[in-house]
Design an enzyme around this catalytic site. Structure first.
Site, PDB file in Angstrom:
ATOM      1  N   ASP A 118      -4.410 -10.307   8.649  1.00  0.00           N
ATOM      2  CA  ASP A 118      -4.170 -10.293   7.199  1.00  0.00           C
ATOM      3  C   ASP A 118      -4.076 -11.726   6.718  1.00  0.00           C
ATOM      4  O   ASP A 118      -3.601 -12.585   7.446  1.00  0.00           O
ATOM      5  CB  ASP A 118      -2.845  -9.580   6.886  1.00  0.00           C
ATOM      6  N   ASP A 136      -8.213  -3.768   3.385  1.00  0.00           N
ATOM      7  CA  ASP A 136      -7.147  -3.086   2.627  1.00  0.00           C
ATOM      8  C   ASP A 136      -7.525  -2.999   1.160  1.00  0.00           C
ATOM      9  O   ASP A 136      -7.289  -1.973   0.511  1.00  0.00           O
ATOM     10  CB  ASP A 136      -5.822  -3.847   2.748  1.00  0.00           C
TER      11      ASP A 136
HETATM   12  C1  LIG Z   1      -4.466  -0.196   2.404  1.00  0.00           C
HETATM   13  C2  LIG Z   1      -4.113   0.852   3.427  1.00  0.00           C
HETATM   14  C3  LIG Z   1      -3.489   0.232   4.659  1.00  0.00           C
HETATM   15  C4  LIG Z   1      -4.502   0.201   5.823  1.00  0.00           C
HETATM   16  O1  LIG Z   1      -4.856   1.544   6.194  1.00  0.00           O
HETATM   17  C5  LIG Z   1      -5.823   1.730   7.141  1.00  0.00           C
HETATM   18  O2  LIG Z   1      -6.232   0.863   7.849  1.00  0.00           O
HETATM   19  C6  LIG Z   1      -6.374   3.133   7.193  1.00  0.00           C
HETATM   20  C7  LIG Z   1      -7.623   3.206   8.063  1.00  0.00           C
HETATM   21  C8  LIG Z   1      -5.447   4.238   7.636  1.00  0.00           C
HETATM   22  C9  LIG Z   1      -4.295   3.857   8.536  1.00  0.00           C
HETATM   23  C10 LIG Z   1      -4.680   4.017   9.976  1.00  0.00           C
HETATM   24  C11 LIG Z   1      -3.129   4.748   8.193  1.00  0.00           C
HETATM   25  C12 LIG Z   1      -2.817   4.686   6.724  1.00  0.00           C
HETATM   26  C13 LIG Z   1      -1.361   5.001   6.486  1.00  0.00           C
HETATM   27  C14 LIG Z   1      -1.097   5.138   5.019  1.00  0.00           C
HETATM   28  C15 LIG Z   1      -0.772   3.853   4.395  1.00  0.00           C
HETATM   29  O3  LIG Z   1      -0.783   2.799   5.011  1.00  0.00           O
HETATM   30  C16 LIG Z   1      -0.489   3.899   2.928  1.00  0.00           C
HETATM   31  C17 LIG Z   1      -1.178   2.785   2.232  1.00  0.00           C
HETATM   32  C18 LIG Z   1      -0.955   2.778   0.773  1.00  0.00           C
HETATM   33  C19 LIG Z   1      -1.818   1.725   0.147  1.00  0.00           C
HETATM   34  C20 LIG Z   1      -2.700   2.388  -0.916  1.00  0.00           C
HETATM   35  C21 LIG Z   1      -4.098   2.572  -0.486  1.00  0.00           C
HETATM   36  C22 LIG Z   1      -1.045   0.656  -0.497  1.00  0.00           C
HETATM   37  C23 LIG Z   1      -1.215  -0.695  -0.279  1.00  0.00           C
HETATM   38  C24 LIG Z   1      -1.007  -1.321   0.963  1.00  0.00           C
HETATM   39  C25 LIG Z   1      -1.142  -2.690   1.126  1.00  0.00           C
HETATM   40  C26 LIG Z   1      -1.978  -3.589   0.250  1.00  0.00           C
HETATM   41  O4  LIG Z   1      -3.276  -3.220   0.219  1.00  0.00           O
HETATM   42  C27 LIG Z   1      -4.042  -3.936  -0.731  1.00  0.00           C
HETATM   43  C28 LIG Z   1      -0.418  -3.387   2.199  1.00  0.00           C
HETATM   44  C29 LIG Z   1      -1.293  -3.725   3.354  1.00  0.00           C
HETATM   45  C30 LIG Z   1      -0.542  -4.623   4.343  1.00  0.00           C
HETATM   46  O5  LIG Z   1       0.656  -4.003   4.764  1.00  0.00           O
HETATM   47  C31 LIG Z   1      -1.400  -4.952   5.556  1.00  0.00           C
HETATM   48  O6  LIG Z   1      -0.637  -5.738   6.478  1.00  0.00           O
HETATM   49  C32 LIG Z   1      -1.886  -3.695   6.232  1.00  0.00           C
HETATM   50  C33 LIG Z   1      -2.806  -4.004   7.407  1.00  0.00           C
HETATM   51  O7  LIG Z   1      -3.886  -4.842   6.967  1.00  0.00           O
HETATM   52  C34 LIG Z   1      -3.358  -2.702   8.009  1.00  0.00           C
HETATM   53  N1  LIG Z   1      -3.969  -1.867   6.982  1.00  0.00           N
HETATM   54  C35 LIG Z   1      -3.837  -0.511   6.982  1.00  0.00           C
HETATM   55  O8  LIG Z   1      -3.238   0.113   7.838  1.00  0.00           O
END
Ligand SMILES: CCC[C@@H]1OC(=O)[C@@H](C)C[C@H](C)CCCCC(=O)CCC[C@@H](CC)/C=C\C=C(/COC)CC[C@@H](O)[C@@H](O)C[C@H](O)CNC1=O
Length: 161
Positions: A118, A136
């Site tokens: 990230d 993300d």
């Molecule tokens: C964006 C989904 C997260 C992403 O899911 C993914 O990979 C997908 C394939 C699915 C995962 C395996 C499981 C999802 C669990 C649900 C969840 O997480 C609810 C999310 C809400 C979301 C609305 C969509 C808000 C916002 C988040 C953030 C800001 O996004 C702009 C914070 C990102 C930082 O915490 C960063 O460290 C995260 C890191 O990069 C890993 N990323 C993941 O796990």
């Protein structure tokens, strides 16, 4: 068949998002120390090299098997929904393309490094939003587009004007 699904345009879009995600993550890993911050727009936008073994807000730390399962299911579901629901529906096609590319981007990190890179560090008002990445952003845009598709453009069997 191709016209109704815009499959070529969508694949090119997904490839572009995925390339942007992987290139930016590569540059951060290659040229920055973990924890290093580069201000881009004052304290409101910085590039901070960060790693996350979990999901959003660090949930499910280290649960890689869970992430592999969820991501594979999500990717398969997206293909299924695309075939079933996105015919002649540009908004749905775009939403699914963004979700697919975003999920795949983080999946590649998790398979290769068991953690996600990230680097986008924004200060929203006074809340230090979690540091995220291009994947993300694509996922979040995909979620927003899907909400628009379901609640605004409705059961679009016509192209969104
Ligand atoms: C964006 C989904 C997260 C992403 O899911 C993914 O990979 C997908 C394939 C699915 C995962 C395996 C499981 C999802 C669990 C649900 C969840 O997480 C609810 C999310 C809400 C979301 C609305 C969509 C808000 C916002 C988040 C953030 C800001 O996004 C702009 C914070 C990102 C930082 O915490 C960063 O460290 C995260 C890191 O990069 C890993 N990323 C993941 O796990």
């Amino acid at each position: 068949m191709l016209k109704e699904y815009r499959i070529v345009q969508m694949l090119i879009t997904a490839a572009g998002i995925l390339a942007l995600d992987q290139i930016t993550k590569f540059l951060v890993v290659r040229y920055m120390e973990i924890g290093q911050s580069i201000p881009v727009f004052g304290k409101y936008l910085e590039i901070t090299s960060h790693r996350n073994q979990g999901a959003a807000w660090g949930m499910f730390q280290g649960q890689m098997i869970f992430f592999y399962l969820v991501t594979v299911v999500v990717l398969a579901l997206l293909v299924f929904i695309y075939k079933k629901e996105a015919r002649n529906n540009f908004t749905a096609q775009l939403a699914i393309t963004f979700l697919f590319a975003g999920a795949l981007g983080n999946f590649i990190d998790r398979v290769l490094f068991q953690e996600v890179v990230d680097f986008i560090d924004v200060l929203i008002i006074n809340y230090d939003f979690p540091i995220f990445n291009v994947a993300d952003s694509a996922l979040t845009i995909g979620v927003i587009l899907m909400i628009i598709e379901v609640f605004i453009t409705g059961k679009g069997d016509k192209d969104a004007k």
